[in-house]
Motif scaffolding. Structure first.
Motif, short mmCIF file in Angstrom:
data_model
loop_
_atom_site.label_atom_id
_atom_site.label_comp_id
_atom_site.label_asym_id
_atom_site.label_seq_id
_atom_site.Cartn_x
_atom_site.Cartn_y
_atom_site.Cartn_z
N LEU A 136 0.82 -1.20 0.00
CA LEU A 136 0.00 0.00 0.00
C LEU A 136 0.86 1.26 0.00
CD1 LEU A 136 -2.80 1.30 0.14
CD2 LEU A 136 -2.66 1.16 2.63
N GLU A 140 0.94 4.26 -2.86
CA GLU A 140 0.72 5.68 -2.54
C GLU A 140 1.90 6.55 -2.96
OE1 GLU A 140 -2.31 5.07 1.26
OE2 GLU A 140 -0.16 5.36 1.63
N ALA A 172 -4.87 4.51 5.73
CA ALA A 172 -4.81 4.80 4.29
C ALA A 172 -4.60 6.29 4.09
CB ALA A 172 -6.11 4.36 3.62
N SER A 175 -5.99 6.67 0.14
CA SER A 175 -6.33 5.39 -0.48
C SER A 175 -7.63 4.83 0.10
CB SER A 175 -5.20 4.37 -0.26
OG SER A 175 -3.98 4.84 -0.76
N VAL A 177 -9.09 1.14 1.37
CA VAL A 177 -8.68 -0.22 1.74
C VAL A 177 -9.91 -0.96 2.26
CG1 VAL A 177 -7.21 -1.63 3.22
CG2 VAL A 177 -6.35 0.54 2.33
#
Length: 288
Positions: A136, A140, A172, A175, A177
């Motif tokens: 992740l 990003e 996040a 983002s 998730v």
């Protein structure tokens, strides 16, 4: 066609081609990495995981994604797939990471379990598994200005007594998730089912209505999972800076024309003159 008109026509063609190229280039890249690990030998096999990944890859391709698909990957295979994924991601585009298989948490970090991992003790986990947190964070960084999605249908703990149940919460930064079930809880496995509980509903919603905003779509999936009675409570986290995103751009339906009925009083017909006999012979005259 004289020389002046020919030059004008050629210039117009170049301008149109340039506009088409610019428009195509302006479309954000949509890249997906889909991993399905099913044929474990040192952990319980997950036959649904392979079906999950194949169906998800096909659905995403239909929605315009470039898809990197890895099935039954060992650690090297997962690392190589992640490297290919990173090279294709364009900043400002859409990066989607989907995983179905075994996953666990250790010291607050989530790990995805490759085939033939060789994990025998807790100390092996950071070296023999793939960190979802690292995946992740990489997305990003690669796609700082874009949309980053991570869906993990991996809340299963394959090594009993070694780690906590399920996956740990993840922060996040820009983002989205989603987990198949709540943090710190395992997902259910339905023997004989074609797909995992969560992914079955995700595929259904993606194929039926991909035009929803991503948060609405994932909340609908969660509602369907809960309504199915599996006991799973899907997990969703996102930061306030998440850009609006939908898997497909669908035109708004054309509103039906509104018919307005106006009551009109009919205009009376003009009065017709009444004829009467003339006093002279049989002639007629009109009386107005």
């Amino acid at each position: 066609m004289n020389k002046w008109h020919r030059r004008t026509w050629v210039a117009a063609c170049w301008l149109a081609c340039g506009l088409l190229i610019e428009t195509a280039a302006a479309q954000p890249a949509k890249i997906a990495l889909v991993i399905g690990n099913a044929g474990y030998t040192d952990a319980p096999a997950l036959p649904q995981a392979k079906n999950d990944a194949q169906a998800m890859a096909q659905t995403l391709e239909q929605l315009g994604f470039q898809v990197i698909l890895a099935l039954d990957a060992d650690k090297r295979g997962m690392d190589e797939a992640m490297e290919r994924f990173g090279k294709r991601i364009e900043n400002g585009g859409v990066a989607f990471f989907y995983y179905s298989g075994h996953g666990l948490q250790e010291d607050g970090i989530n790990y995805l379990i490759p085939l033939a991992s060789g994990i025998k003790k807790k100390a092996d986990i950071p070296y023999q598994a793939v960190s979802a947190n690292w995946a992740l964070a990489s997305m990003e960084e690669w796609d700082e200005q874009g949309v980053n999605l991570m869906i993990l249908d991996a809340c299963r703990t394959p090594f009993k007594g070694m780690t906590k149940n399920g996956l740990a919460p993840m922060e996040a930064a820009g983002s989205v998730v989603a987990y198949a079930t709540a943090a710190n809880t395992p997902a259910e496995i339905e023997p004989g089912a074609a797909y995992s509980v969560y992914t079955a509903q995700l595929l259904k919603v993606l194929q039926a209505n991909p035009c929803q905003k991503i948060t609405d779509l994932l909340l609908e999936v969660a509602d369907l999972v809960v309504a199915g009675g599996s006991g799973q409570q899907p997990y969703l986290t996102l930061s306030p800076g998440v850009r609006r995103f939908q898997f497909a751009e669908c035109a708004a339906p054309t509103p039906a024309p509104q018919i307005v009925y106006i009551e009109v009083t009919p205009t009376p017909a003009p009065k017709q003159p009444t004829p009467r006999p003339s006093q002279e012979g049989n002639a007629w005259e009109l009386l107005i």
